[in-house]
Scaffold this motif. Structure first.
Motif, PDB file in Angstrom:
ATOM      1  N   UNK A 294       1.039  -1.052  -0.131  1.00 32.40           N
ATOM      2  CA  UNK A 294       0.377  -0.014   0.104  1.00 32.40           C
ATOM      3  C   UNK A 294       1.009   1.079  -0.008  1.00 32.40           C
ATOM      4  N   UNK A 295       0.609   2.313  -0.819  1.00 37.06           N
ATOM      5  CA  UNK A 295       1.317   3.415  -0.955  1.00 37.06           C
ATOM      6  C   UNK A 295       0.703   4.639   0.539  1.00 37.06           C
ATOM      7  N   UNK A 296       0.133   4.730   0.856  1.00 37.82           N
ATOM      8  CA  UNK A 296      -0.179   5.425   2.142  1.00 37.82           C
ATOM      9  C   UNK A 296      -0.473   4.849   2.920  1.00 37.82           C
ATOM     10  N   UNK A 297       0.488   4.747   4.136  1.00 39.67           N
ATOM     11  CA  UNK A 297      -0.150   4.464   5.441  1.00 39.67           C
ATOM     12  C   UNK A 297      -1.457   4.976   5.999  1.00 39.67           C
ATOM     13  N   UNK A 298      -2.409   3.639   6.386  1.00 38.18           N
ATOM     14  CA  UNK A 298      -3.761   4.212   6.542  1.00 38.18           C
ATOM     15  C   UNK A 298      -4.176   2.857   7.692  1.00 38.18           C
ATOM     16  N   UNK A 299      -5.114   3.393   8.539  1.00 38.37           N
ATOM     17  CA  UNK A 299      -5.592   1.499   9.090  1.00 38.37           C
ATOM     18  C   UNK A 299      -7.369   1.976   8.110  1.00 38.37           C
ATOM     19  N   UNK A 300      -7.325   1.162   7.384  1.00 41.33           N
ATOM     20  CA  UNK A 300      -8.666   0.260   7.004  1.00 41.33           C
ATOM     21  C   UNK A 300      -9.627  -0.186   8.062  1.00 41.33           C
ATOM     22  N   UNK A 301     -10.460   0.757   8.343  1.00 36.85           N
ATOM     23  CA  UNK A 301     -11.628  -0.333   9.223  1.00 36.85           C
ATOM     24  C   UNK A 301     -12.887  -0.453   8.456  1.00 36.85           C
ATOM     25  N   UNK A 302     -13.419  -1.076   9.061  1.00 35.05           N
ATOM     26  CA  UNK A 302     -14.508  -1.762   8.324  1.00 35.05           C
ATOM     27  C   UNK A 302     -15.439  -2.746   8.939  1.00 35.05           C
ATOM     28  N   UNK A 303     -17.125  -2.052   9.043  1.00 36.59           N
ATOM     29  CA  UNK A 303     -18.091  -2.325  10.350  1.00 36.59           C
ATOM     30  C   UNK A 303     -19.126  -3.384   9.483  1.00 36.59           C
ATOM     31  N   UNK A 304     -19.061  -4.788   9.286  1.00 39.60           N
ATOM     32  CA  UNK A 304     -20.675  -5.574   8.816  1.00 39.60           C
ATOM     33  C   UNK A 304     -21.633  -5.747   9.179  1.00 39.60           C
ATOM     34  N   UNK A 305     -22.342  -5.640   9.370  1.00 36.72           N
ATOM     35  CA  UNK A 305     -23.304  -5.682  10.038  1.00 36.72           C
ATOM     36  C   UNK A 305     -24.032  -7.151   9.477  1.00 36.72           C
ATOM     37  N   UNK A 306     -24.337  -8.070  10.775  1.00 35.72           N
ATOM     38  CA  UNK A 306     -24.650  -9.400  11.039  1.00 35.72           C
ATOM     39  C   UNK A 306     -26.064 -10.263  11.031  1.00 35.72           C
ATOM     40  N   UNK A 307     -27.158  -9.665  10.359  1.00 32.27           N
ATOM     41  CA  UNK A 307     -28.420 -10.630  10.823  1.00 32.27           C
ATOM     42  C   UNK A 307     -28.510 -11.938  10.825  1.00 32.27           C
ATOM     43  N   UNK A 308     -27.942 -12.663  10.032  1.00 33.07           N
ATOM     44  CA  UNK A 308     -27.988 -14.021   9.804  1.00 33.07           C
ATOM     45  C   UNK A 308     -26.378 -14.388   9.534  1.00 33.07           C
ATOM     46  N   UNK A 309     -25.668 -15.622  10.111  1.00 34.08           N
ATOM     47  CA  UNK A 309     -24.811 -16.207  10.169  1.00 34.08           C
ATOM     48  C   UNK A 309     -24.619 -16.443   8.246  1.00 34.08           C
ATOM     49  N   UNK A 310     -25.288 -16.424   7.497  1.00 30.07           N
ATOM     50  CA  UNK A 310     -25.269 -16.805   6.088  1.00 30.07           C
ATOM     51  C   UNK A 310     -24.577 -15.723   5.599  1.00 30.07           C
TER      52      UNK A 310
END
Length: 355
Positions: A294-310
């Motif tokens: 990755x060229x630029x140092x950074x933190x990628x953070x994400x939030x996934x919603x899980x209503x069902x394990x599938x």
């Protein structure tokens, strides 16, 4: 002979000098109105299509009667900030998630219609004793928005025990989540959710990037259990943490080369909100482990919603735009200090339920 100039004759003379043919007054006068009518028509059509899309999605969800398959969280920072401030002031007597869900139902999810006076009116009624049930009577999709917004925000506010400087502990009602970057470290960010990415294959960016210095301590946003740990060719060294209620999966990626994680971090470990879990870097975009692709140092953070394990790892994952939430969390950053080559939190934090 004396010539008397009217505005119309001046315009016709000017048009001739500029080399264009003068237009009849009736034609000139009708054109601005025609353009306005066309513009209004396009705006109304776009709004109708957006509303129809929302209604179709919501109706499909209601018909299936199982779990939510589509969700969008587009609440602006101003609305989050105002609702949160009221919740904190009354210590949860009026829940900020209820307030935001009521407004979302009124707007049909179109937060561009938000006006502070609308929230003030809802808050006034709730504080005066009107129940949420009475206030939402006739709001067909309030239940849907309450589920979605609850899935995003349910773990954010509540009672907790906070360690103080003199080794005392204090019970507090407030934010139980932290910014993903420790206090005292700079970062830049902008709303890049949905931007195009092309490494490996063309796709949408389903997280939030915080540009900063290599080695900046990364902290857990919410208390949870480490579910994933290790190398990924796209995210480099990464950590995945599931919230205790199972609805939120936090993903932290591009961690530091050679020293990505806090010492002793393991899969299955429970971490508290604000604990140091790793260090900002620029790893990833490589099949080979431990490469700065990755060229630029950074933190990628994400939030996934899980209503069902599938949904967890599927073609229909639900990821949240975190720009407004990141702005909100900037007020609550964990204080850390160095211990050798590691950084650890200065003051402990525990979840707490009043008896």
């Amino acid at each position: 002979m004396k010539i008397f100039w009217t505005p119309q004759t001046r315009e016709r003379a000017g048009a001739r000098r500029r080399g264009r043919r003068p237009q009849p007054a009736a034609q000139r006068d009708s054109r601005p109105l025609g353009r306005k009518l066309k513009a209004w028509s396009r705006q109304l059509t776009a709004a109708a299509l957006a509303l129809a899309t929302v209604m179709i999605l919501l109706t499909a969800h209601a018909a299936e009667g199982s779990f939510i398959r589509y969700a969008e969280f587009n609440v602006p920072y101003a609305a989050l900030d105002r609702a949160l401030a009221d919740d904190l002031e009354c210590e949860g007597a009026v829940c900020w998630i209820d307030v935001l869900s009521i407004l979302a139902a009124k707007y049909g999810g179109e937060w561009k219609r938000y006006h502070p006076a609308d929230m003030d009116a809802v808050l006034e009624k709730l504080h005066a004793g009107t129940s949420v049930e009475d206030l939402t009577d006739g709001l067909q999709y309030y239940g849907y928005f309450r589920q979605v917004y609850g899935a995003v925000l349910d773990g954010f506010v509540g009672w907790h025990l906070q360690e103080l400087k003199d080794d005392r502990w204090e019970a507090r009602y407030g934010l139980r989540v932290f910014s993903p970057l420790a206090e005292g470290y700079w970062y830049n960010h902008f709303d890049d959710f949905g931007a195009s990415r092309s490494y490996g294959y063309r796709r949408r960016h389903l997280g939030h990037d915080m540009m900063g210095s290599v080695g900046t301590p990364v902290t857990a946003v919410e208390t949870g259990v480490v579910e994933a740990l290790g190398w990924n060719q796209y995210g480099g060294w990464r950590v995945g943490i599931r919230s205790l209620d199972g609805k939120r999966y936090y993903y932290y990626a591009h961690l530091r080369k050679d020293h990505p994680y806090a010492e002793g971090l393991t899969e299955g470990q429970r971490v508290m909100a604000g604990d140091v879990i790793g260090y900002l870097g620029q790893t990833g975009y490589s099949h080979t482990e431990n490469v700065n692709g990755i060229q630029t140092p950074h933190l990628h953070y994400g939030l996934e919603l899980v209503f069902d394990e599938s949904q967890k790892e599927s073609n229909n994952e639900i990821w949240v735009d975190l720009y407004a939430i990141t702005q909100l969390l900037d007020r609550h950053r964990a204080t850390v200090h160095a211990e050798g080559k590691e950084y650890v939190r200065e003051y402990d934090f525990l979840l707490y339920t009043p008896s």
